[in-house]
Design an enzyme around this catalytic site. Structure first.
Site, PDB file in Angstrom:
ATOM      1  N   ASP A  51       0.830  -1.204   0.000  1.00 45.94           N
ATOM      2  CA  ASP A  51       0.000   0.000   0.000  1.00 45.94           C
ATOM      3  C   ASP A  51       0.867   1.256   0.000  1.00 45.94           C
ATOM      4  O   ASP A  51       2.039   1.228   0.379  1.00 45.94           O
ATOM      5  CB  ASP A  51      -0.961   0.013   1.190  1.00 45.94           C
ATOM      6  CG  ASP A  51      -0.247   0.006   2.533  1.00 45.94           C
ATOM      7  OD1 ASP A  51       0.691  -0.796   2.710  1.00 45.94           O
ATOM      8  OD2 ASP A  51      -0.623   0.802   3.421  1.00 45.94           O
ATOM      9  N   GLU A  70      -0.069  -1.084   5.719  1.00 49.66           N
ATOM     10  CA  GLU A  70       1.027  -0.669   6.603  1.00 49.66           C
ATOM     11  C   GLU A  70       0.946   0.814   6.888  1.00 49.66           C
ATOM     12  O   GLU A  70       1.232   1.268   8.011  1.00 49.66           O
ATOM     13  CB  GLU A  70       2.369  -1.010   5.939  1.00 49.66           C
ATOM     14  CG  GLU A  70       3.586  -0.800   6.845  1.00 49.66           C
ATOM     15  CD  GLU A  70       4.158   0.612   6.796  1.00 49.66           C
ATOM     16  OE1 GLU A  70       5.027   0.931   7.635  1.00 49.66           O
ATOM     17  OE2 GLU A  70       3.745   1.421   5.929  1.00 49.66           O
TER      18      GLU A  70
END
Length: 385
Positions: free
Chosen positions: A76, A138
């Site tokens: 991400d 994350e």
């Protein structure tokens, strides 16, 4: 079985082409990686974080035995909203020796090298496995990888080390601070602003709490970091969001704020919330003397554990050899490494690119950083055969 080969730059272009902003999920990128791994006959599986939207991928090259190395990175990226990019952030653009795009350094550059190296890993005839761990979410508190970490702990042969490829300019990092996010809500009592003695002003109470946070902050700064490894060299406390009130002539019933601590690995994790809660309790009697339903509530909404140096850590010793380095470093930002350390797997951070480029418009990675990471992976293969 022979699949498609990519250079690191070609693989990075593929990964950057997927908009994996945390709020939107990562499934198309994961599907691309799965197809690529299938072409090489590499076994893999998913561990979902949010069904049909966000998932983790784990792949193994070599024998499925204990003692291997996990190369771990998140898929991400942070949003590009409102940032003045000079090119499409989801199209890789090269200008000289710099490769521009959202996630180039944080941290698809590392993932691109790992994936492009899969054919070399396979040809080497590994005696110990190299695992690839691609995580999600994350950037919003190291949340998405947690089901994968639990799966590794409970169901897989225990790896010997984890290398998290966050951008460190290929320096070996063996320590980072923890991060705990708190949400505090003050419930006051509404009244007309001309009758302040009939109300409890939630915003003013929140102001007193914020003053206590400021005092705690100053104490942490004065205490400092005995190791002098971190920048800044002390634990920190920070308030990021506050909201409250409805109109200037209404004593506000509600005020809420979000705050965080980023503590040195050796700090007592309970000290700051314990001190804050004790101060809050001293405020409540005066509030409740006016209106019994008033009060102060605080919740720890997310915890990212710190990464603490470990004596004779196999992950640290290995990474130093692979990076041709003889010194370790510490960083103040958080990573997923502490979560692996929590389940007993030694972990370090080492990856291409500079954290100074992360999260900015026109994020980039130098091609020389990809070359250094490729050399790191070549040396890793020699350790695993």
């Amino acid at each position: 079985m022979t699949g498609r080969t990519y250079s690191a730059e070609e693989m990075l272009a593929q990964l950057i082409g997927f908009d994996t902003t945390s709020r939107d999920g990562n499934l198309p990128l994961i599907a691309f990686v799965e197809d690529y791994l299938d072409g090489w006959g590499v076994p893999h599986f998913r561990v979902d974080y949010e069904a049909n939207k966000k998932t983790n991928l784990f792949a193994t090259i070599g024998p499925a035995i204990a003692g291997g190395v996990v190369l771990s990175g998140h898929t991400d990226v942070v949003p590009v909203d409102g940032q003045p990019w000079t090119s499409d952030p989801f199209t890789l653009v090269q200008r000289g020796e710099r490769l521009f795009g959202r996630g180039t350094c944080d941290m698809k550059g590392f993932l691109a090298v790992c994936l492009a190296e899969v054919p070399n890993f396979l040809r080497a005839g590994l005696k110990r496995p190299i695992h690839l761990a691609l995580s999600c979410d994350e950037e919003v508190g190291c949340k998405g990888v947690r089901p994968l970490v639990a799966h590794i702990r409970d169901r897989l042969p225990r790896p010997g080390a984890v290398i998290v490829g966050e951008p460190t300019s290929m320096k070996v990092v063996n320590a980072h601070k923890s991060a705990v996010t708190f949400a505090t809500e003050v419930t006051g009592h509404e009244a007309h602003s001309s009758l302040t003695h009939h109300g409890v002003n939630a915003i003013l109470v929140a102001g007193e709490l914020l003053s206590e946070i400021s005092r705690i902050r100053e104490d942490l700064i004065a205490r400092g970091d005995p190791t002098q490894r971190f920048d800044p060299p002390y634990s920190t406390v920070h308030v990021g969001v506050i909201e409250g009130g409805t109109a200037k002539n209404i004593i506000p019933r509600r005020c809420a704020f979000q705050w965080e601590t980023r503590l040195l690995p050796t700090a007592d994790p309970d000290e700051v919330p314990r001190r804050f809660e004790a101060f809050a309790k001293r405020l409540e009697p005066a509030m409740q003397a006016v209106a019994p339903e008033t009060g102060i509530a605080t919740e720890a909404v997310n915890l990212v554990p710190g990464l603490a140096p470990e004596k004779d850590s196999p992950a640290e010793l290995l990474a130093l050899r692979l990076a041709n380095a003889n010194a370790t470093h510490a960083v103040s930002y958080c990573t997923e490494a502490g979560l692996f350390q929590q389940i007993g797997i030694p972990a370090v951070i080492c990856g291409p690119g500079s954290i100074e480029q992360a999260h900015k418009p026109d994020e980039f990675i130098e091609t020389s950083e990809l070359r250094k990471c490729e050399a790191f992976m070549a040396r890793l293969v020699q350790q695993m055969v």
